[in-house]
Design an enzyme around this catalytic site. Structure first.
Site, mmCIF file in Angstrom:
data_model
loop_
_atom_site.group_PDB
_atom_site.id
_atom_site.type_symbol
_atom_site.label_atom_id
_atom_site.label_comp_id
_atom_site.label_asym_id
_atom_site.label_seq_id
_atom_site.Cartn_x
_atom_site.Cartn_y
_atom_site.Cartn_z
ATOM 1 N N CYS A 12 2.115 -6.705 3.984
ATOM 2 C CA CYS A 12 1.949 -6.060 5.296
ATOM 3 C C CYS A 12 0.505 -6.112 5.793
ATOM 4 C CB CYS A 12 2.430 -4.620 5.241
ATOM 5 S SG CYS A 12 4.163 -4.488 4.810
ATOM 6 N N HIS A 30 -0.604 -1.368 11.735
ATOM 7 C CA HIS A 30 0.612 -1.866 11.090
ATOM 8 C C HIS A 30 1.711 -0.840 11.364
ATOM 9 C CE1 HIS A 30 3.534 -3.282 8.381
ATOM 10 N NE2 HIS A 30 3.321 -2.388 7.438
ATOM 11 N N ASN A 87 9.523 -2.015 10.439
ATOM 12 C CA ASN A 87 8.381 -2.602 9.722
ATOM 13 C C ASN A 87 8.630 -4.107 9.554
ATOM 14 O OD1 ASN A 87 6.447 -3.446 7.911
ATOM 15 N ND2 ASN A 87 6.715 -1.717 6.506
HETATM 16 O O1 UT7 Z 1 4.084 -1.474 4.810
HETATM 17 C C1 UT7 Z 1 4.161 -0.465 3.849
HETATM 18 C C2 UT7 Z 1 5.609 -0.280 3.608
HETATM 19 N N1 UT7 Z 1 6.131 0.987 3.344
HETATM 20 C C3 UT7 Z 1 5.831 2.163 3.928
HETATM 21 O O2 UT7 Z 1 4.970 2.333 4.732
HETATM 22 C C4 UT7 Z 1 6.677 3.325 3.510
HETATM 23 C C5 UT7 Z 1 5.900 4.580 3.304
HETATM 24 N N2 UT7 Z 1 6.773 5.682 2.961
HETATM 25 C C6 UT7 Z 1 7.581 6.264 3.874
HETATM 26 O O3 UT7 Z 1 7.569 5.882 5.030
HETATM 27 C C7 UT7 Z 1 8.432 7.417 3.429
HETATM 28 O O4 UT7 Z 1 8.112 7.776 2.113
HETATM 29 C C8 UT7 Z 1 9.954 7.099 3.536
HETATM 30 C C9 UT7 Z 1 10.329 7.019 5.000
HETATM 31 C C10 UT7 Z 1 10.261 5.793 2.844
HETATM 32 C C11 UT7 Z 1 10.758 8.198 2.886
HETATM 33 O O5 UT7 Z 1 10.457 9.448 3.485
HETATM 34 P P1 UT7 Z 1 10.163 10.709 2.556
HETATM 35 O O6 UT7 Z 1 9.927 11.840 3.468
HETATM 36 O O7 UT7 Z 1 9.060 10.333 1.618
HETATM 37 O O8 UT7 Z 1 11.547 10.907 1.825
HETATM 38 P P2 UT7 Z 1 11.868 10.904 0.254
HETATM 39 O O9 UT7 Z 1 11.726 9.548 -0.309
HETATM 40 O O10 UT7 Z 1 11.109 12.016 -0.392
HETATM 41 O O11 UT7 Z 1 13.388 11.287 0.260
HETATM 42 C C12 UT7 Z 1 13.827 12.564 0.734
HETATM 43 C C13 UT7 Z 1 15.339 12.590 0.684
HETATM 44 C C14 UT7 Z 1 15.932 12.153 -0.655
HETATM 45 O O12 UT7 Z 1 17.064 12.956 -0.922
HETATM 46 P P3 UT7 Z 1 16.964 14.205 -1.939
HETATM 47 O O13 UT7 Z 1 16.553 13.599 -3.244
HETATM 48 O O14 UT7 Z 1 15.943 15.113 -1.357
HETATM 49 O O15 UT7 Z 1 18.360 14.734 -1.913
HETATM 50 C C15 UT7 Z 1 16.377 10.731 -0.388
HETATM 51 O O16 UT7 Z 1 17.423 10.340 -1.228
HETATM 52 O O17 UT7 Z 1 15.869 11.701 1.669
HETATM 53 C C16 UT7 Z 1 16.828 10.841 1.038
HETATM 54 N N3 UT7 Z 1 16.834 9.568 1.725
HETATM 55 C C17 UT7 Z 1 17.598 9.333 2.812
HETATM 56 N N4 UT7 Z 1 18.477 10.112 3.479
HETATM 57 C C18 UT7 Z 1 19.085 9.575 4.563
HETATM 58 C C19 UT7 Z 1 16.120 8.452 1.461
HETATM 59 N N5 UT7 Z 1 16.404 7.482 2.350
HETATM 60 C C20 UT7 Z 1 17.316 8.007 3.199
HETATM 61 C C21 UT7 Z 1 17.991 7.518 4.330
HETATM 62 N N6 UT7 Z 1 18.857 8.322 4.975
HETATM 63 N N7 UT7 Z 1 17.787 6.262 4.801
#
Ligand code: UT7
Length: 320
Positions: free
Chosen positions: A114, A247, A277
């Site tokens: 990225c 980005h 992204n």
């Molecule tokens: O170019 C660099 C590339 N990557 C990035 O920039 C990504 C950076 N990270 C992020 O943007 C965030 O960490 C995410 C958007 C990927 C995730 O958001 P988060 O607030 O960190 O969520 P999390 O991973 O802590 O997950 C929270 C909950 C989990 O459920 P439980 O364990 O709390 O029951 C996940 O299983 O959200 C759940 N979850 C979803 N729910 C609905 C994860 N993905 C999804 C989804 N839909 N697509």
């Protein structure tokens, strides 16, 4: 003083557009979750017969046209991509062939995921400043849809396909003012696609793996730091920045960088809602979008910044 100046920009998005509601039909997710956590609403997906080089060539043609530069005048082609057409040769040589550039100029890929466009534009800047090139084509192009596990809701909602391109030309007026590239391989486990071709097989997972929260925290910290450094080293102040072209991974990360710099979201070109992204393509796509919709004007000062797997990151200041 010799600078690399942006002569023109272009971009390309595949026709197929996937909404959050479309995704919610196939994985356990919702428009509400994706929008709140990421700001993403739509992403584009390449057709089966579209390769990264096709997206790149389409963006490049648009950039050449806006720049008023003929393909034959290009004496350097750099493609930033983590999703090349082939193991080898470089996608840049395939793009060179598709554009009909037959002058034998160097063409190579840059792999910084990225942050790839930051690495590519800084490299082209060095070529132009040193007199090794006069007119460079710098492209970010990706088909991330091909390395996504479409059953994994943690990652499949985040990414999309696309390409953006910039024609840089030698000029005695700025131009790229200053840039900084950084990397730290100690964080390689946070984000990777480990599979490789070996002994006639794909060894390791061919899908993208990510520690979302780990990436989020690291990105927020490092983007703020590199933005501060590049502005300070250029002898500028944040008030002199007209636009941030970040980005486009997550709206919350973008908001955090803008807030850190004391700049409002009205100073940010935001496309994450429409493109998701697109990795190395996201910054040149946003740049082209901002120029074509009249947000970015000639003479304005732009801060381009991005981070991705490696970890690799960087920021570049441009007088447009
Ligand atoms: O170019 C660099 C590339 N990557 C990035 O920039 C990504 C950076 N990270 C992020 O943007 C965030 O960490 C995410 C958007 C990927 C995730 O958001 P988060 O607030 O960190 O969520 P999390 O991973 O802590 O997950 C929270 C909950 C989990 O459920 P439980 O364990 O709390 O029951 C996940 O299983 O959200 C759940 N979850 C979803 N729910 C609905 C994860 N993905 C999804 C989804 N839909 N697509």
């Amino acid at each position: 003083m010799r600078y690399a100046k942006i002569l023109g920009t272009g971009s390309y998005l595949p026709a197929k557009r996937l909404s959050n509601d479309d995704l919610a039909q196939t994985v356990d997710t919702s428009d509400e979750w994706i929008t709140t956590r990421t700001g993403i609403k739509f992403r584009h997906i390449a057709a089966d017969n579209e390769k990264t080089s096709d997206l790149a060539a389409a963006a490049a043609r648009a950039a050449l046209e806006t720049a008023g530069v003929a393909a034959e005048e290009i004496d350097l082609v750099i493609v930033a991509t983590a999703t090349p057409d082939m193991q080898f040769p470089a996608t840049a040589t395939i793009v060179q062939q598709k554009l009909g550039i037959t002058n034998g100029c160097p063409a190579f890929d840059v792999q910084a995921v990225c942050a790839g466009f930051m690495y590519a534009i800084q490299t082209a800047n060095a070529y132009i400043k040193s007199g090794m090139a006069q007119k460079a084509l710098v492209i970010g192009a990706e088909t991330f849809s091909r390395i996504i596990d479409w059953t994994d809701r943690n990652t499949c909602v985040l990414f999309g396909d696309g390409a953006g391109a910039v024609v840089l030309g030698a000029s005695d007026e700025a131009g790229i003012i200053h840039g900084k590239l950084q990397a730290d391989g100690n964080y390689l486990d946070l984000l990777n696609t480990p599979g490789q071709i070996a002994n006639g097989q794909i060894c390791g997972s061919p899908y993208l793996h990510m520690d979302g929260q780990g990436v989020f925290k690291f990105a927020v910290k490092m983007l703020a730091k590199v933005a501060d450094e590049v502005i300070l080293e250029a002898g500028l102040t944040t008030e002199q920045i007209d636009w941030i072209i970040p980005h486009q991974a997550n709206r919350r990360i973008i908001e955090s960088t803008a807030k850190h710099l004391g700049l409002g979201m009205d100073k940010v070109v935001l496309t994450v809602q429409d493109h998701g992204n697109t990795s190395a393509a996201s910054i040149p796509l946003a740049l082209d979008h901002g120029i074509r919709n009249g947000q970015i004007q000639r003479g304005q000062t732009l801060l381009l910044e991005g981070i991705g797997g490696g970890f690799a990151w960087g920021a570049v200041l441009v007088r447009y």
